[in-house]
Design a protein around this motif. Sequence first.
Motif, PDB file in Angstrom:
ATOM      1  N   THR A 919      64.369   9.436 -35.949  1.00  0.00           N
ATOM      2  CA  THR A 919      63.501   9.588 -34.919  1.00  0.00           C
ATOM      3  C   THR A 919      63.628  10.985 -34.225  1.00  0.00           C
ATOM      4  O   THR A 919      64.637  11.692 -34.744  1.00  0.00           O
ATOM      5  CB  THR A 919      64.109   8.715 -33.545  1.00  0.00           C
ATOM      6  OG1 THR A 919      65.429   8.888 -33.434  1.00  0.00           O
ATOM      7  CG2 THR A 919      63.888   7.181 -34.042  1.00  0.00           C
ATOM      8  N   ALA A 920      62.724  11.485 -33.496  1.00  0.00           N
ATOM      9  CA  ALA A 920      62.691  12.831 -32.939  1.00  0.00           C
ATOM     10  C   ALA A 920      61.846  12.769 -31.486  1.00  0.00           C
ATOM     11  O   ALA A 920      61.231  11.865 -31.231  1.00  0.00           O
ATOM     12  CB  ALA A 920      62.048  13.780 -33.562  1.00  0.00           C
ATOM     13  N   THR A 921      62.311  13.498 -30.365  1.00  0.00           N
ATOM     14  CA  THR A 921      61.705  13.556 -29.372  1.00  0.00           C
ATOM     15  C   THR A 921      61.146  14.854 -28.950  1.00  0.00           C
ATOM     16  O   THR A 921      62.034  15.980 -29.212  1.00  0.00           O
ATOM     17  CB  THR A 921      63.043  13.295 -28.166  1.00  0.00           C
ATOM     18  OG1 THR A 921      63.597  12.164 -28.654  1.00  0.00           O
ATOM     19  CG2 THR A 921      62.389  13.446 -26.592  1.00  0.00           C
ATOM     20  N   ILE A 922      59.842  14.696 -28.449  1.00  0.00           N
ATOM     21  CA  ILE A 922      59.181  16.052 -28.203  1.00  0.00           C
ATOM     22  C   ILE A 922      58.761  16.140 -26.832  1.00  0.00           C
ATOM     23  O   ILE A 922      58.293  15.129 -26.150  1.00  0.00           O
ATOM     24  CB  ILE A 922      57.927  16.068 -29.325  1.00  0.00           C
ATOM     25  CG1 ILE A 922      58.122  16.103 -30.535  1.00  0.00           C
ATOM     26  CG2 ILE A 922      56.968  17.215 -28.671  1.00  0.00           C
ATOM     27  CD1 ILE A 922      58.102  14.822 -31.239  1.00  0.00           C
ATOM     28  N   ARG A 923      59.217  17.212 -26.023  1.00  0.00           N
ATOM     29  CA  ARG A 923      59.108  17.284 -24.636  1.00  0.00           C
ATOM     30  C   ARG A 923      57.736  18.405 -24.349  1.00  0.00           C
ATOM     31  O   ARG A 923      57.928  19.472 -24.751  1.00  0.00           O
ATOM     32  CB  ARG A 923      60.354  18.240 -23.803  1.00  0.00           C
ATOM     33  CG  ARG A 923      61.572  17.062 -24.179  1.00  0.00           C
ATOM     34  CD  ARG A 923      63.076  17.886 -23.401  1.00  0.00           C
ATOM     35  NE  ARG A 923      63.836  16.845 -23.510  1.00  0.00           N
ATOM     36  CZ  ARG A 923      64.517  16.819 -24.626  1.00  0.00           C
ATOM     37  NH1 ARG A 923      64.450  17.571 -25.834  1.00  0.00           N
ATOM     38  NH2 ARG A 923      65.761  16.043 -24.861  1.00  0.00           N
ATOM     39  N   ILE A 924      56.842  17.853 -23.667  1.00  0.00           N
ATOM     40  CA  ILE A 924      55.584  18.460 -23.314  1.00  0.00           C
ATOM     41  C   ILE A 924      55.480  18.554 -21.951  1.00  0.00           C
ATOM     42  O   ILE A 924      55.659  17.830 -21.090  1.00  0.00           O
ATOM     43  CB  ILE A 924      54.542  17.930 -23.725  1.00  0.00           C
ATOM     44  CG1 ILE A 924      54.590  17.633 -25.483  1.00  0.00           C
ATOM     45  CG2 ILE A 924      53.031  18.486 -23.721  1.00  0.00           C
ATOM     46  CD1 ILE A 924      53.514  16.831 -26.309  1.00  0.00           C
ATOM     47  N   ARG A 925      55.204  20.014 -21.473  1.00  0.00           N
ATOM     48  CA  ARG A 925      55.107  20.396 -19.936  1.00  0.00           C
ATOM     49  C   ARG A 925      53.535  20.774 -19.896  1.00  0.00           C
ATOM     50  O   ARG A 925      53.509  22.040 -20.477  1.00  0.00           O
ATOM     51  CB  ARG A 925      55.994  21.046 -19.488  1.00  0.00           C
ATOM     52  CG  ARG A 925      55.912  21.172 -17.830  1.00  0.00           C
ATOM     53  CD  ARG A 925      57.168  21.672 -17.353  1.00  0.00           C
ATOM     54  NE  ARG A 925      57.527  23.133 -17.605  1.00  0.00           N
ATOM     55  CZ  ARG A 925      58.532  23.756 -17.377  1.00  0.00           C
ATOM     56  NH1 ARG A 925      59.487  22.921 -16.766  1.00  0.00           N
ATOM     57  NH2 ARG A 925      58.605  24.936 -17.775  1.00  0.00           N
ATOM     58  N   VAL A 926      52.782  20.247 -19.132  1.00  0.00           N
ATOM     59  CA  VAL A 926      51.319  20.888 -18.898  1.00  0.00           C
ATOM     60  C   VAL A 926      51.453  21.673 -17.427  1.00  0.00           C
ATOM     61  O   VAL A 926      51.854  20.768 -16.461  1.00  0.00           O
ATOM     62  CB  VAL A 926      50.487  19.928 -19.049  1.00  0.00           C
ATOM     63  CG1 VAL A 926      48.829  20.616 -18.985  1.00  0.00           C
ATOM     64  CG2 VAL A 926      50.342  19.252 -20.419  1.00  0.00           C
TER      65      VAL A 926
END
Length: 1138
Positions: A919-926
């Motif tokens: 698994t992997a976690t991707i943090r996205i901020r718009v």
Amino acid sequence: MPAPKPAVKKPAAKAKDVPPKPGPAEEAASSPPPSEPPPEDQSPTAEEPTGIFLKKPETVSVEAGKDVVITAKVNGKELPGKPVIKWFKGKWLELGSKSGARFSFKENHDEQKNVYMVELHIGKVVVGDRGDYRCEVKAKDACDSCSFSIDVEVPSQDSGNILESFKRSGEGKPEDAGELDFSGLLKKREVVEEKKKKKKDDDDLGLPPEIWELLKGAKKSEYERIAFQYGITDLRGMLKRLKKAKVEVKKSAAFTKKLDPAYQVDKGNKIKLVVEISDPDLPLKWYKNGQEIKPSSKYVFENVGKKRILTINKCTLADDAAYEVAVKDEKCLTELFVKEPPVLIVTPLEDQQVFVGDRVEMVVEVSEEGAQLMWMKDGVEMTKEDSYKAHYRFKKDGKKHLLIFSEVTLEDRGRYMVMTNGGQCEADLIVEEKQLEVLQDIADLTVKASEQAVFTCEVSDEKVTGKWYKNGVEVRPSKRISITHKGRIHKLVINDVRPEDEGDYTFVPDGFALTLSAKLNFLEIKIDYVPKQEPPKIHLDCSGKTSENTIVVVAGNKLRLDVAITGEPPPTVTWLKGDQVFSNTEGRTRLEQRPDNSSFVIEGAERADEAKYTIKVTNPLGEDVASIFVKVVDVPDPPEAVRITSVGEDWAILVWEPPKYDGGQPVTGYLMERKKKGSHRWMKLNFEVFTETTYEATKMIEGVLYEMRVFAVNAIGVSQPSMNTKPFMPIAPTSEPLHLTVEDVTDTTTTLKWRPPNRIGAGGIDGYIVEYCLEDSEDWVAANTEPVERCGFTVKDLPTGARLLFRIVAVNIAGRSEPATLVQPVTIREIAEQPKIRLPRHLRQTYIRRVGEPINLVIPFQGKPRPQVTWTKGGASLDTSHIHIRTSDLDTVFFIRQAARSDSGEYELSVQIENMKDTATIRIRVVEKAGPAVNVMVKEVWGSNALVEWQAPKDNGNSEVTGYLVQKADKKTMEWFTVYEHNRPTQCTVSDLIIGNEYYFRVFSENICGLSDSPGVSKNTAKILKTAITFKPLEFQAHDFRSAPQFLTPLLDRVVVAGYSAALFCAVRGHPKPKVIWMKNKMEIHEDPKFIMTNQQGILTLSIRRPSPFDGGTYTCRAVNELGEALAECKLEVRVPQ
């Protein structure tokens, strides 16, 4: 090239001055010492060549400080030409003349056995010489190499039996009496330890200290060049020593940044040498090879802050030098290397075919004037030192380079090559012995008394002289006999022929084994009594109604048939050609009648003249008939259907059909010629006639277009050339592909990869064919119908579990290459691989995008079989109408066409194969722009200052507010001016406001997206009030500026030329402004157009237009005001030019 056979090991190297140390038992043995190997003729492999190397270099161990010799023998019978033999240290460092004086090389050639003997001498071996070495042999396409190693032993300092160091404490006692004294041993070991320590400290690979100092101050990129320059072969040891050394860099007082140790620039380009100094006011000078450089268009000096730049424009080879910059007593050195551009060959050499003694010029044109190139003959370099012995010379004419032979010899034939740093070309020079051809032979003559006999022959060379002989005796010119030589024609003329002139005449050309012979027959006329009545008679050797005489004539030659006729009364003569009566008396074929004979003459015989000719004579007493058959022979027609059927690397098969017409003589053979396309020089392929109609032409250059033609030969001569063949190019298939490996295997596919062949050749490479077969089968199946260009291919639709062999074949215009085959069969079965997400580096931290921008994330992963990929956000599935996910075998793509604030958050990616998961976690901020600042207020005003405060925006745009932009505006104009940028606090003090004005303020918020779209404007204003000012004038007495006139600059005497305008100047001061009066000879000058008077700030000018002698005299300037007056005078002399 076939792989060389393994050679039987024989002693190949021996260390000089290092005799072996046999033990007592070995000394008693009768075995020969290693320094005396058995004779080669007694070796069981001496007469059996084993590949290229007859004797391979062997590994040797030598003591430091001694010399060593490595020997090898190369079999010349296995090589197509003279080999080029090189020695290497390790895999890449070539040993040559620049490796140092300790390395020397020797090469001998036994021409009888065709064996090359080579030796490598290393003098005074050091520890740095230990390592692996390689001997490489190359000759055209043949190549082989052999590896060996040299081990350097350091002699031990504590040799001997350790018990010898023990001694007893008592003197004069037996050896076994007394106590053991260890002091001598301890002292000796101490000395040994000190020596070992000292040697360890001094283990400098045998290099002087100045080289170590040079290496310490050089860049790492310069290590290789310095090692090659000073002959350092142990680079690994050198780098270890440098790593241990502690280099103390002395800080320069004048330079903060020095020049690099070396610079490199291409010829014709410019380069900048930059140095940075600590004090910009320090004087600086540049030097080139010790000479100071002055500024010019070539050398440009620049000063940018503390940087000092020297720009060298249009660098030439003369700029390749050492440069130095000096500031006070400190200097900084560098070296500039000017690299010449690659020299390309524009017009290559052409094949030439000449004769011995001819002048030959071999010309090649290159792309650069004054370029350096190398001439080679049969692989051996041609030098100016050898040109005096070989009678050739070199010449340069701009871009053209010439190799000139004044008089070429048979030793000069061979293959010549020109090599530059950008290419090479080669051509063949064929030298033949001159062969003299006979164009017209001498014909037998039959003449009567007192007539003229002329022997004529024609040879191919105008310069050839010769001698005439009669019955073996040389003929000398006389009153009756003349000998002439004009061009290619030689004549012997005998006037007033006599009976003694009859005999065999021979012409012998000087310098050639050739003779031309003919016979002179003297026709003696006897006068007998003839009755008045005589029937007609034709006097021929073969006469009669049933006899025929055949005469053979070569086409183009003259034929004259003189037929003697008798009869009384004189008979009537009639000639027939076939069945047609021939009566022409003029033209190329004609009849000539005389009282006692009739002549039939053909000038320049042609094929149409071949026929049966009949002569008929009649008178009242009867008639006589004789027939003569004239056969015209000629050179054959050219061969037909000349074509090339097949080609190879340096050969081609030439095929043709015999000529339709053989010229009346059987064709004895053929001659072939070839030339390069575009050239006009034809080169003979054979000198002896070739009887077959199929010929294999060899010794051609691969990749060059050629044309060929064929000549037919019979007994008469050589035909015209045939039509040229179509241009063809000798090419060959490539060598086999390299490094064939299996990259991936699944249940039905196999992915292969490989490298291109070593030798591709001029035919290039069209692609590769992949083939496979079962392990125990020979039936190869092609996996691709069309050649694949890239060096990789996936074979599909394979049977699961089968064991298959694979091979690769390179294909070009010449055909298929040798295959490259896998050594082991491949089992077609999927190999399980644990899933692993390869998260890119930029996604390991928060991924930030603006509102409205697309989000496109490509995340690779691995795993077999194909894993199951799942995306979630906060544990919930994604909205597929807004977020698009595309997954392949190797990666997954996360795509949003227009990002919104709601897309921010943490996304989880999981890759799973059965019970294995990653698994992997991707943090996205718009983010977007922040809102305006709120509650902007003017809190306090004092003097010309105002305190403005506000509150942070309600919406920060999903990003931290990084600052504020504050602006002010006068209430009267409402023009806004920025007073603060990137202000982080929520307040600021605005200063330097204008007294009496009233100001508004507004504040913009700023984040990662920029300034907010709208500002927050202050609700109140800042009014800057005026303070009361009382003016109290000072009491003072005004200064009296009045003054009487005074001339500051007097008038000066002048001498002027008549006709040229003149002016008188003076300066006056006075207050009030004085009145100015000009006078000539005490008379006031009024409004006279000849004079112009001006007054500019007290500068008085009197201009006189074109003065004449009458304008000379005394001029006075008078200045008057209420306080007085002043005068200034001068004399003006006007001269008339002579």
